[in-house]
Design a protein around this motif. Structure first.
Motif, PDB file in Angstrom:
ATOM      1  N   ARG A 354      11.494  -2.166   9.924  1.00 29.03           N
ATOM      2  CA  ARG A 354      11.133  -0.717   9.372  1.00 29.03           C
ATOM      3  C   ARG A 354      12.184   0.096   9.665  1.00 29.03           C
ATOM      4  O   ARG A 354      12.806   0.103  10.867  1.00 29.03           O
ATOM      5  CB  ARG A 354       9.673  -0.366  10.000  1.00 29.03           C
ATOM      6  N   GLY A 358      13.072   6.250   6.664  1.00 28.33           N
ATOM      7  CA  GLY A 358      13.668   5.819   5.352  1.00 28.33           C
ATOM      8  C   GLY A 358      12.904   6.932   4.542  1.00 28.33           C
ATOM      9  O   GLY A 358      13.611   7.132   3.566  1.00 28.33           O
ATOM     10  N   GLY A 359      11.789   7.122   4.528  1.00 31.71           N
ATOM     11  CA  GLY A 359      11.063   7.789   3.536  1.00 31.71           C
ATOM     12  C   GLY A 359      11.356   9.342   3.488  1.00 31.71           C
ATOM     13  O   GLY A 359      11.811  10.078   2.369  1.00 31.71           O
ATOM     14  N   ASN A 362      15.030   9.538   1.841  1.00 35.53           N
ATOM     15  CA  ASN A 362      14.994   8.984   0.621  1.00 35.53           C
ATOM     16  C   ASN A 362      15.797   7.955   0.370  1.00 35.53           C
ATOM     17  O   ASN A 362      16.196   7.576  -0.717  1.00 35.53           O
ATOM     18  CB  ASN A 362      15.180  10.101  -0.520  1.00 35.53           C
ATOM     19  N   HIS A 364      14.654   4.993   0.033  1.00 31.01           N
ATOM     20  CA  HIS A 364      14.007   4.075  -1.004  1.00 31.01           C
ATOM     21  C   HIS A 364      14.443   4.313  -2.267  1.00 31.01           C
ATOM     22  O   HIS A 364      14.252   3.439  -3.172  1.00 31.01           O
ATOM     23  CB  HIS A 364      12.582   3.839  -0.877  1.00 31.01           C
ATOM     24  N   PRO A 367      17.059   1.081  -2.792  1.00 26.68           N
ATOM     25  CA  PRO A 367      16.397   0.289  -1.762  1.00 26.68           C
ATOM     26  C   PRO A 367      17.462  -0.684  -1.205  1.00 26.68           C
ATOM     27  O   PRO A 367      18.161  -1.552  -1.837  1.00 26.68           O
ATOM     28  CB  PRO A 367      15.264  -0.687  -2.460  1.00 26.68           C
ATOM     29  N   GLU A 405      10.871  -2.244   0.732  1.00 24.16           N
ATOM     30  CA  GLU A 405       9.940  -1.577   0.022  1.00 24.16           C
ATOM     31  C   GLU A 405       9.409  -0.288   0.765  1.00 24.16           C
ATOM     32  O   GLU A 405       9.000  -0.274   1.820  1.00 24.16           O
ATOM     33  CB  GLU A 405       8.927  -2.731  -0.384  1.00 24.16           C
ATOM     34  N   TYR A 406       9.178   0.940  -0.075  1.00 22.99           N
ATOM     35  CA  TYR A 406       8.543   1.933   0.182  1.00 22.99           C
ATOM     36  C   TYR A 406       7.036   1.906  -0.249  1.00 22.99           C
ATOM     37  O   TYR A 406       6.821   1.790  -1.509  1.00 22.99           O
ATOM     38  CB  TYR A 406       9.102   3.048  -0.417  1.00 22.99           C
ATOM     39  N   GLN A 407       6.247   2.212   0.923  1.00 22.98           N
ATOM     40  CA  GLN A 407       4.665   2.387   0.586  1.00 22.98           C
ATOM     41  C   GLN A 407       4.221   3.640   0.501  1.00 22.98           C
ATOM     42  O   GLN A 407       4.123   4.446   1.541  1.00 22.98           O
ATOM     43  CB  GLN A 407       4.002   1.490   1.802  1.00 22.98           C
ATOM     44  N   GLN A 408       3.923   4.143  -0.686  1.00 26.80           N
ATOM     45  CA  GLN A 408       3.603   5.457  -0.991  1.00 26.80           C
ATOM     46  C   GLN A 408       2.358   5.905  -0.208  1.00 26.80           C
ATOM     47  O   GLN A 408       2.349   6.920   0.600  1.00 26.80           O
ATOM     48  CB  GLN A 408       3.300   5.652  -2.317  1.00 26.80           C
ATOM     49  N   THR A 412       5.844   4.339   4.619  1.00 29.53           N
ATOM     50  CA  THR A 412       6.577   3.472   5.577  1.00 29.53           C
ATOM     51  C   THR A 412       7.774   2.786   4.412  1.00 29.53           C
ATOM     52  O   THR A 412       7.373   2.288   3.331  1.00 29.53           O
ATOM     53  CB  THR A 412       5.799   2.399   6.245  1.00 29.53           C
ATOM     54  N   LEU A 413       8.993   2.547   5.199  1.00 28.56           N
ATOM     55  CA  LEU A 413       9.818   1.510   4.198  1.00 28.56           C
ATOM     56  C   LEU A 413       9.948   0.492   5.192  1.00 28.56           C
ATOM     57  O   LEU A 413      10.876   0.618   6.151  1.00 28.56           O
ATOM     58  CB  LEU A 413      11.213   2.522   4.201  1.00 28.56           C
TER      59      LEU A 413
END
Length: 796
Positions: A354, A358-359, A362, A364, A367, A405-408, A412-413
């Motif tokens: 992780r 990351g979020g 930006n 992601h 990616p 992967e980015y989880q909105q 988390t990235l």
């Protein structure tokens, strides 16, 4: 719903953190109106990294939407009209958001519930006074971090305001400078005019030029002062940023990694990663804002060069701020879920990495891909010393590439490696007595990405906790010892993977207690008496005083390289055998307090000799790995303490401990004086003694297994009416058969070895005798096929 009620009572920062958990991804109104339903669902039973669990997550989503729609329909009246519309809207919104990714809904709700639980627990601990000192320290540290963030926010806002003033002043200066150039041009053009007119206009323009140039001179000095003042403010901000980043990365994050490491030994599961991410994101935001301000200052300097040291100052500030953000990004590339530390080849395993910032950066938007390779201890040392720029591998890992992967919902990235497998391993030359189960490797995760439109490019790497590679399950025990020692005693910032060769005995006791409690899933760990017993075993000591071992040290060789005296196994192998036995078969009995366990044979005899006949206790075998024996006192014909041959996992896979104790009717009281049925009856397997006609449907009668100690058995008298349908083997101290049935007294015997345990070679005749007995016809069960009586066969 109880947790939601408690969550609503949070105050201050805790309440703010709780509210921040909700948003468009999961409205707080849904949590409020479906609180009871949400808390009753088994969210934790869904494995987020397992794609086959998607069907289960889909059902949870559908049920959630249905419950929300049902709740909406129940709203009536004028006041409920708007709520009805709102809840219906939320139902449709959640369905459209998570219909294609239901596992993300489960991830989101689990994150919310765990965060709420943590906040409520912290608030409860703070108010109850339990662990007040630790909580005060934690609160003070968090308060200090939050206060520093507020100072940084204000300082950044102030430099932003000053930068805008500087920009406005400089723009006005440039306008005036252009005006001065225009005046100079007008003066140059006066030569073509008549003398009288030229003199008049020249006087006016010269006067105006003098005024403008004087203003420009003063303003240039002012601008230079503004620039220097702004540089000093940025320098101060950078000092606070460095201090804050050191506190978060070098203390808080390192502590989290230490908790994660101890979790491998059974310590509390590491928490607080979401809080760390929020801090790191705040840091990233503030660092980026300050970096942009410094770059704008550089642009203003280039736009209007003025004499002075500004270029050098700004160049240094830019380099410093870039170093800070580089350190932040590279340090926050972490392993959220570690690969197994005992890694078997050709076996699937998982891991998650992780990027905490990351979020916010930006990342992601493009990616990055993460690659995993396994490296040796020497390769890890070279990587940390920057002696190796490319990643050499010590083995082949299948499925070792994964896109982040980015989880909105959670912000988390992450990269989830779900199906990795170590195909082969390349070992180095081992030294001295070191075995393959002492050789350490590590999984290296690396990636590359850019931020700010390729303005900065980062190559990030992170190493897993040490792993020991095995090829067979028989190596698991020794590999676990290596991992346990490393997790417990490694120092922060060590050279990979250095650990002390000796540690204080109390330190090892704490580690063993942590491991034991974790495997038992209860608060009942190892008592001080248990620690004394373990010290006697580890140091071959007879001292019963716990103070005698407090200052003693135990080496790695004593722990798991050298066999115990007179045995063919090490201290750890014996202890781990106990843990495995308890975990698989005897956990409830340990948690009930029914097993003393850590008692030697002489202690058991001393404890039982003063007790009534039939009193027994359960202790771990000294002579066998993963064995437990029953010691009891009986007159047969003299009062002696007897010990059954140890039971192992194999025995309990056939018949449970409780049922075996139930079978032995000469066992009456669990030490010191508890009736055995009071302790064990809830674990007895109910007997099903059915009629012959009902039982022999397929022409077979199902036998029942029952444990018998022949020396302590006698048949029950037949019931009135003649023929007995079942013969129970009851205890009878007066009956004394030859001592060849796996039972032995605590006294000298030709079968016993010097330590009072059975010697394998000497007991071969006993085993053959038992085998011969088992081939004989079973004790009469009163079977009369023509009688039609109920039948229960007893397999001895």
């Amino acid at each position: 719903m109880a947790m939601w009620i408690q969550a609503q009572q949070l105050q201050g920062e805790a309440l703010h953190q709780m509210q921040a958990l909700y948003g468009q991804h999961f409205p707080i109104e849904v949590r409020h109106y479906l609180a009871q339903w949400i808390e009753c669902q088994l969210w934790d039973s869904v494995e987020l990294d397992n794609p086959s669990e998607e069907a289960k997550a889909k059902r949870l989503l559908e049920n959630l939407v249905a419950e929300l729609q049902k709740k909406a329909q129940l709203q009536g009246g004028e006041d409920g009209f708007l709520l009805k519309i709102k809840l219906g809207h939320y139902a449709n919104q959640l369905k459209s958001t998570y219909d294609r990714c239901p596992l993300e809904l489960v991830r989101c709700i689990k994150h919310i519930l765990h965060s709420e639980q943590r906040l409520v627990q912290e608030a409860t601990n703070a108010s109850s006074g339990s662990g007040v000192q630790a909580m005060d320290s934690l609160s003070q540290r968090h308060q200090q971090i939050n206060q520093s963030f507020e100072e940084l926010r204000l300082a950044t806002q102030e430099t932003e305001n000053e930068l805008r003033k500087l920009q406005h002043s400089q723009e006005y200066f440039i306008i005036q400078y252009q005006e001065n150039l225009r005046i100079q041009a007008q003066l140059s053009s006066l030569s073509s005019l008549p003398q009288a007119e030229r003199t008049q206009r020249e006087t006016t323009l010269q006067s105006k030029r003098t005024t403008v140039e004087a203003w420009l001179t003063r303003e240039a000095s002012t601008l230079q002062k503004y620039r220097l003042d702004l540089s000093e403010q940025h320098q101060k901000t950078l000092v606070v940023l460095r201090k804050q980043q050191t506190l978060i990365l070098d203390e808080e994050l390192i502590q989290w990694k230490r908790r994660q490491q101890l979790a491998g030994n059974g310590g509390p599961h590491e928490g607080g990663l979401d809080v760390l991410q929020s801090w790191c994101e705040k840091l990233a935001d503030l660092i980026w804002q300050n970096r942009q301000q410094i770059r704008r200052c550089e642009h203003l300097t280039q736009q209007l060069p003025l004499p002075g040291p500004m270029e050098e100052l700004l160049s240094k500030l830019n380099a410093d701020i870039t170093d800070i953000i580089s350190a932040l990004v590279t340090s926050t590339f972490i392993i959220e879920k570690q690969p197994p530390q005992v890694l078997k080849t050709q076996t699937k395993f998982a891991a998650t990495v992780r990027l905490l910032v990351g979020g916010k950066l930006n990342v992601h938007m493009n990616p990055p891909q993460v690659k995993a390779v396994i490296v040796s201890e020497q390769q890890a040392k070279a990587l940390l010393k920057n002696e190796s720029t490319h990643s050499e591998s010590s083995g082949d890992i299948l499925n070792n590439n994964c896109v982040m992967e980015y989880q909105q919902a959670t912000g988390t990235l992450s990269a989830h490696f779900r199906n990795m497998s170590l195909k082969r391993i390349k070992r180095s030359d081992r030294r001295g007595a070191e075995s393959v189960t002492e050789e350490k490797f590590t999984v290296l995760f690396e990636s590359q990405f850019s931020v700010g439109g390729n303005e900065l490019v980062f190559h990030v790497k992170t190493l897993s906790l040490p792993v020991v590679v095995i090829v067979h399950g028989s190596q698991d025990n020794n590999a676990t010892a290596t991992v346990l020692w490393d997790n417990a005693f490694s120092e922060p910032g060590r050279v990979p993977f250095t650990v002390p060769d000796k540690v204080l005995w109390p330190q090892l006791c704490d580690t063993l207690d942590m491991k034991y409690k974790a495997e038992m899933h209860s608060g009942r760990g190892l008592s001080e008496d248990n620690m004394v017993f373990l010290a006697q075993k580890a140091f071959t000591s007879s001292s019963n005083n716990p103070e005698d071992s407090r200052n003693m040290t135990i080496s790695w060789a004593q722990f798991n390289r050298e066999s115990l005296p007179g045995r063919n196994f090490t201290f750890w192998q014996w202890f781990d055998g106990v843990v495995e036995l308890m975990k698989k078969h005897l956990k409830p009995h340990w948690n009930d307090g029914a097993i003393l366990g850590f008692v030697n044979k002489q202690q058991a005899q001393d404890m039982l000799m003063s007790k009534p006949n039939g009193t027994f206790l359960l202790r771990f075998s000294d002579s066998e790995i993963g064995g437990i024996t029953i010691a009891w006192v009986a007159e047969n014909p003299n009062k002696l303490v007897w010990n059954l041959l140890p039971y192992t996992t194999k025995d309990f896979s056939i018949r449970s401990l409780a049922d075996r104790i139930s079978d032995l009717n000469h066992l009456l009281f669990l030490y010191p004086d508890r009736p055995k049925d009071e302790v064990f009856s809830k674990y007895y397997t109910p007997l099903q003694c059915l009629s012959l006609a009902a039982k022999a449907v397929d022409g077979y009668v199902k036998p029942q297994i029952k444990q018998v100690v022949p020396e302590f058995t006698t048949p029950n008298p037949e019931p009135s009416g003649g023929t007995s349908t079942f013969m129970d083997h009851t205890a009878s101290p007066s009956v004394s058969l030859p001592n060849n049935f796996g039972v032995y007294p605590s006294m000298s015997d030709t079968i016993l070895d010097a330590d009072g345990d059975f010697d394998l070679e000497d007991t071969m005749d006993v085993a053959r005798h038992v085998e011969e007995l088992l081939r004989r016809p079973m004790f009469s069960c009163g079977l009369n096929p023509k009688s039609g009586l109920n039948l229960c066969c007893c397999l001895v």
